[in-house]
Design a protein around this motif. Sequence first.
Motif, PDB file in Angstrom:
ATOM      1  N   GLN A 103       0.882  -1.153  -0.075  1.00  0.00           N
ATOM      2  CA  GLN A 103       0.009  -0.035  -0.050  1.00  0.00           C
ATOM      3  C   GLN A 103       0.898   1.179  -0.076  1.00  0.00           C
ATOM      4  O   GLN A 103       0.731   2.354  -0.776  1.00  0.00           O
ATOM      5  CB  GLN A 103      -0.995   0.051   1.351  1.00  0.00           C
ATOM      6  CG  GLN A 103      -1.738   1.281   1.408  1.00  0.00           C
ATOM      7  CD  GLN A 103      -2.440   1.282   2.683  1.00  0.00           C
ATOM      8  OE1 GLN A 103      -1.920   0.523   3.561  1.00  0.00           O
ATOM      9  NE2 GLN A 103      -3.377   2.102   2.883  1.00  0.00           N
ATOM     10  N   ASN A 154       2.445   1.517  -3.329  1.00  0.00           N
ATOM     11  CA  ASN A 154       1.311   1.942  -4.513  1.00  0.00           C
ATOM     12  C   ASN A 154       1.327   3.536  -4.330  1.00  0.00           C
ATOM     13  O   ASN A 154       1.130   4.326  -5.418  1.00  0.00           O
ATOM     14  CB  ASN A 154       0.107   1.216  -4.328  1.00  0.00           C
ATOM     15  CG  ASN A 154       0.075  -0.027  -4.814  1.00  0.00           C
ATOM     16  OD1 ASN A 154       0.881  -0.219  -6.087  1.00  0.00           O
ATOM     17  ND2 ASN A 154      -0.569  -0.821  -4.455  1.00  0.00           N
ATOM     18  N   GLU A 181      -6.326  -4.523  -2.283  1.00  0.00           N
ATOM     19  CA  GLU A 181      -5.904  -3.083  -2.931  1.00  0.00           C
ATOM     20  C   GLU A 181      -7.112  -2.075  -2.841  1.00  0.00           C
ATOM     21  O   GLU A 181      -6.789  -1.104  -2.431  1.00  0.00           O
ATOM     22  CB  GLU A 181      -5.262  -3.376  -4.292  1.00  0.00           C
ATOM     23  CG  GLU A 181      -4.061  -4.236  -4.201  1.00  0.00           C
ATOM     24  CD  GLU A 181      -3.316  -4.382  -5.430  1.00  0.00           C
ATOM     25  OE1 GLU A 181      -3.863  -5.026  -6.328  1.00  0.00           O
ATOM     26  OE2 GLU A 181      -2.159  -3.952  -5.628  1.00  0.00           O
TER      27      GLU A 181
END
Length: 454
Positions: free
Chosen positions: A120, A123, A302
């Motif tokens: 996370q 990203n 996600e």
Amino acid sequence: MSDTGGSSAEDGGEGSESGPTDGDVLETDGEGAFDPIEVFPETGEPDLRPGADDCYKCSTCDTNCPVAAVDEEFPGPKFQGPEQWRLKRREDHDIDPSITKCSNCMRCDHACPTGVPLSQQHNTARAEYVAQQVSRFSREYWRNRLLANYGTMARLGSRVPRLTNAVMGLSATKWLNERVLGITSEREFPEFATETFREWWADRGGARVSSEEKRIAYFHGDYANYNTPEVGKALVRVFESFGYEVAVPDQRCSGTPMFANGMLEDARRAATFNVEAFRELVEDGYDVVCSCTSCSFALRQEYLELFDLKGVETVATNTYDAVEYLRIYEDLEGALAEASGDDGQPAAFAYHTPCHARNQGLDGQTVELGDAVDGLEVHDVGDSCSGISGTYGWKRERYETSMTIGAEMFEHIERADADTGLTECPTCAMQMEHGTGYEVRHTLEVLADVLLEQ
């Protein structure tokens, strides 16, 4: 399984106008949904990277990173996540460009003993790097935007599949793609099917089984639709053989290649559409099943980590890998054992578990299913990463790294007593074929062969 009843889903073309529109602002559905926290009070803003301070620098993530293992200049997932975030407390510190070397395999998430949400953090860092430091006029930006939005290219190319396949297979086309776009010429572009999965689904008249009790909504993704429709057909036939009503709603890319290329707003638009489309079905009693483990991972984890969307938790908690789902709710091993027999042709497969399947705890399930079938051998080729990681291995500057990472898997495949590969991830299948020359099949295709054709 969801236990609510309701009306059937309507089937239709991809991206229908009746679905949610880009830019819709959706509210969180409350309890249990992703909850941003204020990590650094002096900023005055909630931070979207909770867990940074849970890292105690054990470096387990670094030792499990396949890129760090082959690239001495890559600082590893610990730096890309918690350490970079701590550095960013200084206003003059930008995201380090090495974030683009992360392949997004997410093995670091699986390795971390304290549950730091490393992928996370990667990203969000990658998205910030692209937004602030990559020129919109650069080749890197447009190459990555093109790869991240494969579905758009595929939708156009699949209208004339034979012509597209012929053009993309030309040496001149591959040379041009490498020189102009930076897409490696070493790989063969995947061929488009002459009939997409959705075209097949429409021609057969949609679902052939109706059930108020057993309902699944199929998230096929772009690749099964445009390139490997036989995987989607196998899923439909197998689930219908167990008495399931199958719905195939409008959908967009899961967003996995967009996360990996820092195109977070593109991913948000895709996620908004998908969550709205599948949330309605879950509320009508359907569970969501995926044939690609990267797609199921995006819908399960996600979306929940990155986007505050109405219904995102509802979709996440009702999404499954297709094989996992049958193992949970049906006696799949028993059905396979009953269907197999001495009449079947012996078959042996070299099986690779995708990294995103491992992150969902799905490693081992395909090998166990193989044990239930007489005459079928499934050889696990180990826990190494395939190296391609979606679009990563398609970039000219990452191709050699991708192949170096995949070398261990290639060696194990060739040592296995099998001449056909097996996996659930389409890009892992590309890498297996590219590195060994083996034909590679999907587990659902093998299940369909055993359950329906013997």
